[in-house]
Design a protein around this motif. Structure first.
Motif, mmCIF file in Angstrom:
data_model
loop_
_atom_site.group_PDB
_atom_site.id
_atom_site.type_symbol
_atom_site.label_atom_id
_atom_site.label_comp_id
_atom_site.label_asym_id
_atom_site.label_seq_id
_atom_site.Cartn_x
_atom_site.Cartn_y
_atom_site.Cartn_z
ATOM 1 N N LYS A 1 0.827 -1.213 0.000
ATOM 2 C CA LYS A 1 0.000 0.000 0.000
ATOM 3 C C LYS A 1 0.860 1.262 0.000
ATOM 4 C CE LYS A 1 -3.952 -2.160 2.331
ATOM 5 N NZ LYS A 1 -4.776 -2.195 3.577
ATOM 6 N N VAL A 2 1.985 1.207 0.686
ATOM 7 C CA VAL A 2 2.908 2.336 0.692
ATOM 8 C C VAL A 2 3.521 2.531 -0.692
ATOM 9 C CG1 VAL A 2 5.140 3.157 1.573
ATOM 10 C CG2 VAL A 2 3.447 2.196 3.148
ATOM 11 N N LEU A 3 3.954 1.427 -1.293
ATOM 12 C CA LEU A 3 4.664 1.508 -2.570
ATOM 13 C C LEU A 3 3.747 1.744 -3.753
ATOM 14 C CD1 LEU A 3 7.137 -1.474 -2.048
ATOM 15 C CD2 LEU A 3 7.560 0.945 -1.624
ATOM 16 N N ASP A 4 2.560 1.135 -3.742
ATOM 17 C CA ASP A 4 1.676 1.189 -4.910
ATOM 18 C C ASP A 4 0.565 2.230 -4.806
ATOM 19 O OD1 ASP A 4 3.159 -0.937 -5.895
ATOM 20 O OD2 ASP A 4 1.799 -2.446 -5.065
ATOM 21 N N GLN A 5 0.207 2.588 -3.567
ATOM 22 C CA GLN A 5 -0.912 3.505 -3.381
ATOM 23 C C GLN A 5 -0.513 4.809 -2.719
ATOM 24 O OE1 GLN A 5 -4.069 1.368 -1.346
ATOM 25 N NE2 GLN A 5 -3.671 -0.502 -2.516
ATOM 26 N N GLY A 6 0.752 4.931 -2.364
ATOM 27 C CA GLY A 6 1.228 6.162 -1.754
ATOM 28 C C GLY A 6 0.811 6.348 -0.308
ATOM 29 N N LYS A 7 0.462 5.280 0.371
ATOM 30 C CA LYS A 7 0.046 5.376 1.767
ATOM 31 C C LYS A 7 1.215 5.837 2.632
ATOM 32 C CE LYS A 7 -2.416 2.702 5.315
ATOM 33 N NZ LYS A 7 -3.111 1.413 5.617
ATOM 34 N N ASP A 8 0.931 6.668 3.605
ATOM 35 C CA ASP A 8 1.961 7.148 4.519
ATOM 36 C C ASP A 8 2.540 5.979 5.331
ATOM 37 O OD1 ASP A 8 3.233 9.473 6.126
ATOM 38 O OD2 ASP A 8 2.249 8.234 7.666
ATOM 39 N N ILE A 9 3.848 5.972 5.497
ATOM 40 C CA ILE A 9 4.514 4.859 6.166
ATOM 41 C C ILE A 9 4.012 4.691 7.598
ATOM 42 C CG2 ILE A 9 6.731 4.075 7.111
ATOM 43 C CD1 ILE A 9 8.051 5.126 4.563
ATOM 44 N N ASN A 10 3.939 5.794 8.345
ATOM 45 C CA ASN A 10 3.489 5.689 9.738
ATOM 46 C C ASN A 10 2.039 5.222 9.822
ATOM 47 O OD1 ASN A 10 5.926 6.477 11.001
ATOM 48 N ND2 ASN A 10 5.474 8.623 10.575
ATOM 49 N N ALA A 11 1.208 5.680 8.886
ATOM 50 C CA ALA A 11 -0.190 5.241 8.871
ATOM 51 C C ALA A 11 -0.278 3.744 8.561
ATOM 52 C CB ALA A 11 -0.986 6.041 7.841
ATOM 53 N N ALA A 12 0.569 3.281 7.657
ATOM 54 C CA ALA A 12 0.578 1.859 7.299
ATOM 55 C C ALA A 12 0.981 1.002 8.492
ATOM 56 C CB ALA A 12 1.530 1.624 6.128
ATOM 57 N N LEU A 13 2.018 1.426 9.204
ATOM 58 C CA LEU A 13 2.469 0.655 10.355
ATOM 59 C C LEU A 13 1.479 0.748 11.516
ATOM 60 C CD1 LEU A 13 6.297 1.422 10.207
ATOM 61 C CD2 LEU A 13 5.122 -0.673 9.518
ATOM 62 N N ASP A 14 0.799 1.878 11.632
ATOM 63 C CA ASP A 14 -0.262 1.993 12.642
ATOM 64 C C ASP A 14 -1.378 0.987 12.370
ATOM 65 O OD1 ASP A 14 0.969 4.006 14.073
ATOM 66 O OD2 ASP A 14 -0.148 5.638 13.129
ATOM 67 N N ASP A 15 -1.759 0.882 11.107
ATOM 68 C CA ASP A 15 -2.828 -0.059 10.750
ATOM 69 C C ASP A 15 -2.379 -1.502 10.982
ATOM 70 O OD1 ASP A 15 -4.480 2.014 10.072
ATOM 71 O OD2 ASP A 15 -4.161 1.854 7.906
ATOM 72 N N ALA A 16 -1.119 -1.795 10.638
ATOM 73 C CA ALA A 16 -0.597 -3.134 10.884
ATOM 74 C C ALA A 16 -0.582 -3.437 12.383
ATOM 75 C CB ALA A 16 0.815 -3.261 10.308
ATOM 76 N N TYR A 17 -0.202 -2.457 13.161
ATOM 77 C CA TYR A 17 -0.153 -2.616 14.622
ATOM 78 C C TYR A 17 -1.529 -2.969 15.182
ATOM 79 C CZ TYR A 17 0.554 -1.390 19.540
ATOM 80 O OH TYR A 17 0.607 -1.429 20.906
ATOM 81 N N ARG A 18 -2.533 -2.234 14.770
ATOM 82 C CA ARG A 18 -3.882 -2.468 15.294
ATOM 83 C C ARG A 18 -4.385 -3.867 14.921
ATOM 84 N NH1 ARG A 18 -4.426 3.206 14.427
ATOM 85 N NH2 ARG A 18 -4.902 2.899 12.210
ATOM 86 N N LEU A 19 -4.103 -4.289 13.697
ATOM 87 C CA LEU A 19 -4.551 -5.598 13.264
ATOM 88 C C LEU A 19 -3.822 -6.719 14.012
ATOM 89 C CD1 LEU A 19 -6.352 -7.219 11.401
ATOM 90 C CD2 LEU A 19 -4.635 -6.992 9.590
ATOM 91 N N LEU A 20 -2.544 -6.574 14.195
ATOM 92 C CA LEU A 20 -1.752 -7.602 14.885
ATOM 93 C C LEU A 20 -2.058 -7.636 16.370
ATOM 94 C CD1 LEU A 20 1.704 -7.271 13.087
ATOM 95 C CD2 LEU A 20 -0.085 -8.954 12.709
ATOM 96 N N GLU A 21 -2.404 -6.499 16.929
ATOM 97 C CA GLU A 21 -2.745 -6.452 18.349
ATOM 98 C C GLU A 21 -3.945 -7.352 18.660
ATOM 99 O OE1 GLU A 21 -3.650 -2.529 19.850
ATOM 100 O OE2 GLU A 21 -2.242 -2.791 21.503
ATOM 101 N N LYS A 22 -4.852 -7.464 17.678
ATOM 102 C CA LYS A 22 -6.037 -8.291 17.873
ATOM 103 C C LYS A 22 -5.715 -9.785 17.830
ATOM 104 C CE LYS A 22 -9.051 -4.852 15.669
ATOM 105 N NZ LYS A 22 -9.959 -4.571 14.513
ATOM 106 N N ARG A 23 -4.597 -10.125 17.168
ATOM 107 C CA ARG A 23 -4.237 -11.531 17.001
ATOM 108 C C ARG A 23 -3.126 -11.994 17.935
ATOM 109 N NH1 ARG A 23 -5.688 -13.756 11.808
ATOM 110 N NH2 ARG A 23 -4.430 -15.574 12.395
ATOM 111 N N ALA A 24 -2.462 -11.051 18.602
ATOM 112 C CA ALA A 24 -1.233 -11.349 19.326
ATOM 113 C C ALA A 24 -1.394 -12.427 20.385
ATOM 114 C CB ALA A 24 -0.662 -10.084 19.955
ATOM 115 N N PHE A 25 -2.518 -12.448 21.087
ATOM 116 C CA PHE A 25 -2.677 -13.363 22.231
ATOM 117 C C PHE A 25 -3.558 -14.559 21.904
ATOM 118 C CE2 PHE A 25 -1.595 -9.203 23.952
ATOM 119 C CZ PHE A 25 -0.544 -9.524 24.804
ATOM 120 N N ARG A 26 -3.884 -14.766 20.644
ATOM 121 C CA ARG A 26 -4.714 -15.904 20.281
ATOM 122 C C ARG A 26 -3.920 -17.205 20.338
ATOM 123 N NH1 ARG A 26 -8.511 -14.176 15.118
ATOM 124 N NH2 ARG A 26 -9.560 -12.412 16.081
#
Length: 435
Positions: free
Chosen positions: A410-435
């Protein structure tokens, strides 16, 4: 040894199969295992593996039989992804289990934390008594935060920068420029592309996969710390994304999938200047991928001396097999991983860089490698092996890898901001971390 981490296929191309075909192959293979148990008078061992681990085990059987003539060894093999899927199913159902299970590092986390493997640190195995025999980081990778050891290391993949010396010469680029820093690596790539038309890397994920492996604190994994807290907003991910974007913005990556025909052809045709990989790739290039380019390649340490490991293979014992089989399985694992002759044979024949430290003074390391222009590259890889830090594994590592690669796209192909991309990844992984 592979967006998924392209190095999962370190021992050969992944062969995509339909579910039906994979199921048929698995059924036939496991049926043969069951038949072996039923017909063998001696306590035969079944080893489940994948290319080329299957060949390594088969090659070791004659030497094994000299020591244990009463214990036969049968090898069952599937392609690497099918193998790990089959082993997941076997552990979940408790049926058709092998006695020894080969595991690739990228899959180790889910198996180690799944509870279906023997703890090799237990008294009947005593793995801690042998851990000084192995490269320290390899043992640490198989050790859980509670101290259990899920598997014994067989081989490792010291990271290296393979590069085309002829292309660098045409572009008037030195090795020091190429691997001095990640920024100079990109600048060198710009010069190489302008002078020769060759791409710097096959895909920007080569860069991110390498950079995120550097700078982990003790006890941390790539994506999670020891308490399962998500790490993807850390500086190593930010910088990895920044360098990857710089590579893409300058059109320096060929956007090729590893193990594709396009990728292998790029090595033969000289359209790819470098490859960040495990040391095993040099053997593949010389043996079957691009033998016509012998003498043109060289090996160097990764940029900024980014000591990183690419893959590695382990042997484990399932819990739900007979006790006698467990003890014999442990004897076989010790034979495969602690015998210097077996480890060196695997290195020489299959480019499986040994995890066993006692092999490191063998004269084979000092031998020049003709494919690399006579360079004594094994000394470079041995140095790297001594510096690589352990990376803890987590059962959600593979999912996290997919999330990070999706956000990178998304950063490379859609121009998404790097910090926004990592924030979104963080939120998604936080939901799976303790499963």
């Amino acid at each position: 040894m592979q967006g998924t981490n392209q190095w999962r296929g370190k021992f050969g191309p992944l062969i995509t199969t339909t579910c039906a075909l994979a199921g048929l192959v698995l059924w036939l293979s496991l049926s043969l295992c069951s038949a072996a148990y039923a017909t063998q008078a001696s306590p035969a061992l079944t080893v489940a593996a994948f290319p080329a681990m299957d060949e390594i085990v088969r090659a070791a059987i004659p030497a094994w039989k000299k020591i244990h003539p009463d214990i036969d060894v049968n090898v069952v093999s599937l392609q690497i992804a099918d193998h790990h899927s089959a082993m997941t199913t076997a552990l979940l159902t408790g049926s058709h289990l092998p006695d020894v299970m080969a595991l690739e590092f990228g899959y180790l986390g889910r198996f180690a934390q799944g509870g279906g493997l023997e703890d090799l640190a237990a008294p009947q195995y005593g793995m801690r008594n042998y851990q000084a025999l192995y490269v320290p980081y390899a043992i640490a990778q198989a050790t859980s935060k509670t101290g259990t050891i899920a598997a014994a290391p067989s081989d490792i993949g010291p990271g290296t920068l393979l590069y085309r010396a002829d292309l660098l010469a045409r572009a008037h680029v030195t090795e020091a420029e190429l691997n001095g820093s990640w920024d100079s690596f990109v600048e060198a790539g710009i010069k190489i592309k302008k002078a020769t038309g060759a791409y710097l890397v096959s895909h920007v994920q080569d860069v991110t996969d390498t950079m995120i492996r550097v700078g982990c604190k003790p006890g941390e994994g790539l994506y999670f710390d020891a308490q399962s807290h998500v790490l993807v907003k850390s500086a190593r991910f930010v910088r990895a994304f920044q360098i990857a974007k710089k590579v893409r913005d300058n059109h320096l990556d060929a956007k090729m999938t590893h193990w594709s025909t396009e990728w292998t052809e790029s090595f033969k045709r000289g359209t790819l200047a470098t490859q960040l990989s495990g040391s095993w790739l040099a053997g593949h290039l010389g043996n079957w991928m691009a033998p016509n380019t012998a003498g043109l390649w060289r090996a160097a340490q990764l940029p900024e001396h980014s000591w990183a490991g690419f893959g590695g293979t382990f042997y484990a014992i399932p819990k739900n097999i007979p006790e006698q089989q467990k003890q014999n399985a442990w004897k076989l694992i010790q034979f495969l991983t602690q015998n210097p002759q077996i480890q060196l044979a695997s290195f020489k024949e299959q480019n499986a860089f040994p995890a066993l430290l006692s092999t490191y003074n063998d004269p084979f390391f000092d031998e020049p490698i003709p494919f690399l222009g006579g360079q004594k590259a094994r000394l470079i890889w041995r140095e790297a092996a001594g510096h690589i830090q352990a990376i803890s594994v987590h059962k959600q590592d593979k999912f996290a890898e997919e999330v990070i690669n999706t956000e990178l796209d998304k950063v490379l192909d859609q121009g998404k901001d790097i910090n926004a991309a990592l924030d979104d990844a963080y939120r998604l992984l936080e939901k799976r971390a303790f499963r």
